[in-house]
Write a protein that holds these residues in place. Structure first.
Motif, PDB file in Angstrom:
ATOM      1  N   GLU A 114       5.122   4.334   8.620  1.00  0.00           N
ATOM      2  CA  GLU A 114       3.988   3.872   9.164  1.00  0.00           C
ATOM      3  C   GLU A 114       3.506   2.438   8.827  1.00  0.00           C
ATOM      4  OE1 GLU A 114      -0.017   3.021   9.873  1.00  0.00           O
ATOM      5  OE2 GLU A 114       0.368   3.921   7.770  1.00  0.00           O
ATOM      6  N   ALA A 115       3.413   2.330   7.334  1.00  0.00           N
ATOM      7  CA  ALA A 115       3.080   1.214   6.883  1.00  0.00           C
ATOM      8  C   ALA A 115       4.013  -0.196   7.289  1.00  0.00           C
ATOM      9  CB  ALA A 115       3.044   1.138   5.345  1.00  0.00           C
ATOM     10  N   GLU A 145       5.569  10.734   1.514  1.00  0.00           N
ATOM     11  CA  GLU A 145       5.602   9.307   1.347  1.00  0.00           C
ATOM     12  C   GLU A 145       6.217   8.302   1.866  1.00  0.00           C
ATOM     13  OE1 GLU A 145       5.465   9.623  -3.727  1.00  0.00           O
ATOM     14  OE2 GLU A 145       7.470   9.691  -2.819  1.00  0.00           O
ATOM     15  N   TYR A 146       7.653   8.995   2.550  1.00  0.00           N
ATOM     16  CA  TYR A 146       8.468   8.342   3.549  1.00  0.00           C
ATOM     17  C   TYR A 146       7.711   8.104   4.922  1.00  0.00           C
ATOM     18  CZ  TYR A 146      12.293   7.630   6.823  1.00  0.00           C
ATOM     19  OH  TYR A 146      13.163   6.977   7.648  1.00  0.00           O
ATOM     20  N   TYR A 196       4.535   7.887   5.313  1.00  0.00           N
ATOM     21  CA  TYR A 196       3.523   6.846   5.037  1.00  0.00           C
ATOM     22  C   TYR A 196       4.372   5.412   5.034  1.00  0.00           C
ATOM     23  CZ  TYR A 196      -0.233   4.191   3.334  1.00  0.00           C
ATOM     24  OH  TYR A 196      -1.096   3.216   3.554  1.00  0.00           O
ATOM     25  N   SER A 197       5.417   5.450   4.433  1.00  0.00           N
ATOM     26  CA  SER A 197       6.041   4.066   4.531  1.00  0.00           C
ATOM     27  C   SER A 197       6.536   3.609   5.822  1.00  0.00           C
ATOM     28  CB  SER A 197       7.420   4.247   3.413  1.00  0.00           C
ATOM     29  OG  SER A 197       7.956   2.998   3.416  1.00  0.00           O
ATOM     30  N   SER A 201       0.747  -1.286  -0.137  1.00  0.00           N
ATOM     31  CA  SER A 201       0.090   0.014  -0.064  1.00  0.00           C
ATOM     32  C   SER A 201       0.915   1.321  -0.045  1.00  0.00           C
ATOM     33  CB  SER A 201      -0.865  -0.135   1.322  1.00  0.00           C
ATOM     34  OG  SER A 201      -0.189   0.271   2.418  1.00  0.00           O
ATOM     35  N   ALA A 202       1.998   1.101   0.370  1.00  0.00           N
ATOM     36  CA  ALA A 202       2.979   2.272   0.357  1.00  0.00           C
ATOM     37  C   ALA A 202       4.171   2.295  -0.571  1.00  0.00           C
ATOM     38  CB  ALA A 202       3.913   2.200   1.830  1.00  0.00           C
TER      39      ALA A 202
END
Ligand SMILES: C[S@@+](CC[C@H](N)C(=O)[O-])C[C@H]1O[C@@H](n2cnc3c(N)ncnc32)[C@H](O)[C@@H]1O
Length: 268
Positions: A206-207, A200-201, A203-204, A40-41
């Motif tokens: 967190e994912a 994006e980082y 989010y990544s 998802s990321a």
């Protein structure tokens, strides 16, 4: 997949998740769920895994061929797959010796497929954790299989990004290298954050936390630091896609979609 004794099928593990991305069947629902969270990321993660595996074959071909390396210490082996290190190396030089190391008990269950050495060479499997490098180096199986007075290729392929900063990743690599003689090689690939925006980082990160597998993306500078004091071989620090490629540029995936750095260096 049947659950072997001693294995926890409720916890995602990187070897089985990687197996899933490579199209294998040795994975559980929890690994596929974890894979989905990462995707998802980073939607091109399966492509990245395939390109990493293709690099592994090219680099072992180079080491066993041009570089004349006869001994390999492959830490973070993963589940046996097409083109295991010993198969590639021994197809070039049947006397090649390989020690495989992984901490996933599922890899241990499948380790028989890693022990199919050519009679002229030798392979061994050690169930151990990279975070305790001294234990790996002291293992009797390692001493039986490798001559530590002769060059060894230390392979840390798609493995160091599982070592978070609290486990002192640079010290781990330095300890392993200190046990190897001049002429040895370090091969590493590592997922990078270089092509991500700050958003994006975030989010990544967190994912990856949600995926249940500790993971540390590193920048090009952070990656290059692993090679301090070593002689980087051409083409230096680069994307796995661009390391001695076998297909023309227009047929290669983009560096951004793969986001995996690599380098090969010689111990002076
Ligand atoms: C993505 S796979 C890479 C497999 C293979 N090196 C390749 O590139 O095709 C990473 C492997 O590292 C192993 N690994 C992760 N953390 C480890 C640790 N602390 N000690 C030993 N192995 C570890 C995982 O179990 C997994 O099999």
């Amino acid at each position: 997949m049947e659950v072997p004794p001693g294995i926890d099928p409720t916890k995602a593990h990187p070897s089985r998740r990687y197996n899933y991305w490579l199209g294998g069947k040795d994975n559980f629902a929890v690994d596929r769920e974890s894979a989905g969270v990462v995707a998802s990321a980073f939607p091109t993660v399966a492509l990245s895994a395939r390109e990493n595996r293709a690099f592994l074959k090219r680099v072992v071909t180079y080491l066993a061929g041009e570089a004349g390396i006869r001994q390999f210490l492959d830490i973070g082996t993963g589940l046996p797959s097409a083109g295991n290190v010993h198969e590639v190396a021994q197809s070039i030089e049947p006397t090649s010796r390989i020690v495989y190391v992984d901490n996933d008990p599922v890899v241990l269950v499948h380790a028989r497929a890693l022990l199919t050495s050519e009679p002229a060479g030798r392979t061994a499997y050690i169930q151990a954790d990279l975070r305790d490098p001294d234990k790996i180096l002291a293992d009797a199986e390692l001493a039986r299989t490798l001559d530590m007075s002769r060059p060894v290729a230390l392979m840390l392929v798609a493995t160091m990004h599982f070592i978070t900063d609290d486990h002192d990743p640079y010290d781990i690599v330095a300890r392993l290298l200190a046990a190897l003689p001049s002429g040895s090689h370090l091969v590493m690939t590592h997922a990078t954050k270089d092509h991500l925006t700050a958003e994006e980082y975030a989010y990544s990160v967190e994912a990856n936390e949600r995926s249940g597998v500790p993971f540390r993306l590193r920048s090009r500078d952070e990656f290059t630091r692993f090679f301090d004091g070593l002689e980087l071989l051409p083409p230096g620090v680069t994307s796995v896609v661009e390391w001695r490629p076998e297909v023309p540029e227009e047929e290669r995936p983009s560096v951004e979609d793969v986001s995996m750095l690599c380098a090969v260096a010689r111990v002076p």
